[in-house]
Design an enzyme around this catalytic site. Sequence first.
Site, PDB file in Angstrom:
ATOM      1  N   ARG A  86       9.856   0.509  -8.542  1.00  0.00           N
ATOM      2  CA  ARG A  86       9.166   1.078  -9.698  1.00  0.00           C
ATOM      3  C   ARG A  86      10.158   1.182 -10.845  1.00  0.00           C
ATOM      4  O   ARG A  86      11.348   1.372 -10.645  1.00  0.00           O
ATOM      5  CB  ARG A  86       8.585   2.449  -9.364  1.00  0.00           C
ATOM      6  CG  ARG A  86       7.489   2.410  -8.299  1.00  0.00           C
ATOM      7  CD  ARG A  86       6.851   3.778  -8.114  1.00  0.00           C
ATOM      8  NE  ARG A  86       5.870   3.792  -7.042  1.00  0.00           N
ATOM      9  CZ  ARG A  86       4.608   3.421  -7.170  1.00  0.00           C
ATOM     10  NH1 ARG A  86       4.169   3.003  -8.350  1.00  0.00           N
ATOM     11  NH2 ARG A  86       3.776   3.466  -6.164  1.00  0.00           N
ATOM     12  N   ASP A 119      -1.385  -1.718 -13.244  1.00  0.00           N
ATOM     13  CA  ASP A 119      -1.635  -1.687 -14.681  1.00  0.00           C
ATOM     14  C   ASP A 119      -0.359  -1.517 -15.487  1.00  0.00           C
ATOM     15  O   ASP A 119      -0.191  -2.139 -16.538  1.00  0.00           O
ATOM     16  CB  ASP A 119      -2.662  -0.596 -15.034  1.00  0.00           C
ATOM     17  CG  ASP A 119      -2.398   0.708 -14.315  1.00  0.00           C
ATOM     18  OD1 ASP A 119      -1.345   0.846 -13.672  1.00  0.00           O
ATOM     19  OD2 ASP A 119      -3.259   1.592 -14.398  1.00  0.00           O
ATOM     20  N   THR A 175      -3.570  -3.351  -7.026  1.00  0.00           N
ATOM     21  CA  THR A 175      -3.636  -1.922  -6.755  1.00  0.00           C
ATOM     22  C   THR A 175      -4.518  -1.700  -5.544  1.00  0.00           C
ATOM     23  O   THR A 175      -5.613  -2.252  -5.465  1.00  0.00           O
ATOM     24  CB  THR A 175      -4.192  -1.118  -7.944  1.00  0.00           C
ATOM     25  OG1 THR A 175      -4.448   0.225  -7.523  1.00  0.00           O
ATOM     26  CG2 THR A 175      -5.480  -1.712  -8.470  1.00  0.00           C
ATOM     27  N   ILE A 176      -4.033  -0.920  -4.620  1.00  0.00           N
ATOM     28  CA  ILE A 176      -4.821  -0.665  -3.416  1.00  0.00           C
ATOM     29  C   ILE A 176      -6.003   0.244  -3.723  1.00  0.00           C
ATOM     30  O   ILE A 176      -6.989   0.271  -2.999  1.00  0.00           O
ATOM     31  CB  ILE A 176      -3.929  -0.043  -2.319  1.00  0.00           C
ATOM     32  CG1 ILE A 176      -4.582  -0.217  -0.943  1.00  0.00           C
ATOM     33  CG2 ILE A 176      -3.611   1.410  -2.615  1.00  0.00           C
ATOM     34  CD1 ILE A 176      -3.661   0.148   0.209  1.00  0.00           C
ATOM     35  N   ASP A 177      -5.929   0.986  -4.847  1.00  0.00           N
ATOM     36  CA  ASP A 177      -6.979   1.957  -5.177  1.00  0.00           C
ATOM     37  C   ASP A 177      -8.232   1.321  -5.764  1.00  0.00           C
ATOM     38  O   ASP A 177      -9.224   2.016  -5.994  1.00  0.00           O
ATOM     39  CB  ASP A 177      -6.443   2.986  -6.175  1.00  0.00           C
ATOM     40  CG  ASP A 177      -5.407   3.903  -5.559  1.00  0.00           C
ATOM     41  OD1 ASP A 177      -5.319   3.944  -4.314  1.00  0.00           O
ATOM     42  OD2 ASP A 177      -4.666   4.569  -6.310  1.00  0.00           O
ATOM     43  N   MET A 181      -5.837   7.104   0.417  1.00  0.00           N
ATOM     44  CA  MET A 181      -5.250   6.834  -0.893  1.00  0.00           C
ATOM     45  C   MET A 181      -6.328   6.880  -1.971  1.00  0.00           C
ATOM     46  O   MET A 181      -7.499   6.607  -1.717  1.00  0.00           O
ATOM     47  CB  MET A 181      -4.546   5.486  -0.889  1.00  0.00           C
ATOM     48  CG  MET A 181      -3.400   5.402   0.107  1.00  0.00           C
ATOM     49  SD  MET A 181      -2.389   3.930  -0.098  1.00  0.00           S
ATOM     50  CE  MET A 181      -1.408   4.404  -1.513  1.00  0.00           C
ATOM     51  N   GLY A 182      -5.903   7.206  -3.178  1.00  0.00           N
ATOM     52  CA  GLY A 182      -6.802   7.328  -4.318  1.00  0.00           C
ATOM     53  C   GLY A 182      -6.265   8.352  -5.280  1.00  0.00           C
ATOM     54  O   GLY A 182      -6.677   9.507  -5.283  1.00  0.00           O
ATOM     55  N   TYR A 217       0.552   5.422   4.546  1.00  0.00           N
ATOM     56  CA  TYR A 217       1.513   4.322   4.579  1.00  0.00           C
ATOM     57  C   TYR A 217       1.175   3.298   5.647  1.00  0.00           C
ATOM     58  O   TYR A 217       1.564   2.127   5.542  1.00  0.00           O
ATOM     59  CB  TYR A 217       2.923   4.884   4.766  1.00  0.00           C
ATOM     60  CG  TYR A 217       3.381   5.657   3.552  1.00  0.00           C
ATOM     61  CD1 TYR A 217       3.787   4.984   2.405  1.00  0.00           C
ATOM     62  CD2 TYR A 217       3.354   7.043   3.525  1.00  0.00           C
ATOM     63  CE1 TYR A 217       4.178   5.678   1.270  1.00  0.00           C
ATOM     64  CE2 TYR A 217       3.739   7.752   2.400  1.00  0.00           C
ATOM     65  CZ  TYR A 217       4.149   7.060   1.264  1.00  0.00           C
ATOM     66  OH  TYR A 217       4.524   7.747   0.148  1.00  0.00           O
ATOM     67  N   ARG A 227      -1.360   0.891   3.675  1.00  0.00           N
ATOM     68  CA  ARG A 227      -0.885  -0.007   2.618  1.00  0.00           C
ATOM     69  C   ARG A 227       0.192  -0.978   3.101  1.00  0.00           C
ATOM     70  O   ARG A 227       0.523  -1.932   2.397  1.00  0.00           O
ATOM     71  CB  ARG A 227      -0.377   0.801   1.436  1.00  0.00           C
ATOM     72  CG  ARG A 227       0.958   1.481   1.612  1.00  0.00           C
ATOM     73  CD  ARG A 227       1.331   2.215   0.341  1.00  0.00           C
ATOM     74  NE  ARG A 227       2.766   2.439   0.243  1.00  0.00           N
ATOM     75  CZ  ARG A 227       3.382   2.806  -0.869  1.00  0.00           C
ATOM     76  NH1 ARG A 227       2.682   2.998  -1.975  1.00  0.00           N
ATOM     77  NH2 ARG A 227       4.689   2.990  -0.890  1.00  0.00           N
TER      78      ARG A 227
END
EC number: 2.7.1.11
Length: 536
Positions: free
Chosen positions: A218, A244, A272-274, A317-318, A430, A433
């Site tokens: 990141r 994004d 994005t996994i979300d 996740m979210g 975890y 993902r």
Amino acid sequence: MDLSIALTFPSITTKPSPSHLLLSRPLFPSSSPGRSLLSTRNPSSSRHNHRTPRQRLRRRVSAAVDDDDGGFVLEDVPHLSDFLPNLPLYPNPLEKSQAYAIVKQTFVGQEDAVAQTVVVHKGSPRGVHFRRAGPREKVYFKPDEVRACVVTCGGLCPGINTVIREIVCGLNYMYGVDDILGIVGGYRGFYSKNTVKLTPKVVNDIHKRGGTSLLTSRGGHDTIKIVDSIQDRGINQVYIIGGDGTQKGAALIHEEVEKRGMKVAVAGIPKTIDNDIAVIDKSFGFDTAVEEAQRAINAAHVEVECVENGVGVVKLMGRYSGFIAMHATLASRDVDCCLIPESPFYLEGQGGLFQFIESRMKENGHVVIVIAEGAGQEFVAQSIHDVNQKDASGNRLLLDVGLWLSHKIKDHFTQVREMDVNMKYIDPTYMIRAIPSNASDNIYCTLLAQSAVHGAMAGYTGFTVGPVNGKHAYIPIARVTETQNTVRLTDRMWARLLSSTNQPSFLNSCDDILLQQERVDRDTVDMIHKMKITST
């Protein structure tokens, strides 16, 4: 059933675009095969040269047509010929491809577009369209002149390795490109690490593993250093896989490349996994995440139905959107209540969560609750007096709402209601993902990667790819970064969930729901504006 629409539109005239579309182009006057829909803008134009960086980032190249054509609008993507006129064109190597020899129409028509909205009313405008993705008859790069690179940024997601593999194999098998580099460790890898050589042999089986073979990080976005590295290494195609924030960084890289007049195509693959990427139908890895979430929900259900007064809490996740929790709940049928960031809830009192849990336990002897990680954060923060901290990407650091809720439920029923409950808390975050993508996502990742390769070879740049109503399209990066998808409480999908679980909505009236939806939309825009341009 495929409800998508791919349109081929007739010769039409233009009128000024709406004020929110920053740059308008007339249709058809360009002689460039890559730009036959819209004209190539003269780089000597004073308007072109004096765009501000903000305008460059948020640019939507569009064309609106006269009323006779029903209000057609094309939101186009940049092209190398916009700022590098008179570039040579070459036949597409796919003309001689055995794989494509049997295809009835090998190349996508230059006048093909994909409609953003497919459900329309009689007399309504045709609306916004995007350029259809796919191979073009002419390309702007000779295969032996291409030096491509691939970089992955941000959090992990099922399918990243599949995208990497298919970019490499697509470039090599379809276009004969041999010089492909892997940028190690995210954006900062451009200027702080050595590259790795990528070949079909190197990436042959990476799709069988989770994570990213190129490593990730990141933060670390420094536009000048990154473009300096691109220039020094002689790279002319850049494939950027990320969320994004990463895509905002890709837009800045494209703008700096254009500013320097470099022949470099920048292509983004949204990750994005979300499933909160705007415009596109869904993000890769989402189907895998929902499928894997089923295992956690099933485990919770087995645990709680085997004990008296069993209460299972599964955190999924979210961060800002509850798509994984919502879809996993709908698919499972074992969930009694689903809590997501978009829909507020309360614990105590008439109609509260505690009352609902007690009624379900009396009815069934157990209850299973799914909660998205971003739900109820305000409650957790109040209980532990947390300071609003952020990670390297500018994302708010989330508190463990699942553990907090588990403690609250246990305390309420043991101390207030004087009932013994068997709490089971499962956090598979975890595990979900980090797994490889499933069959559906593997196919999807292949289409994304090949669409990106076709677009870059055709000279498009500063774009991202994705399916819009089932048809893959090239989308301006600004369109997928200006907002995020969230679960619409006023849509049928959330109503289907409420009907499936028979849970309370925790909102007392339609007016409350509308006000909550407005607040979610407003908070989402504010969050996007505050987010750093980095890897999310």
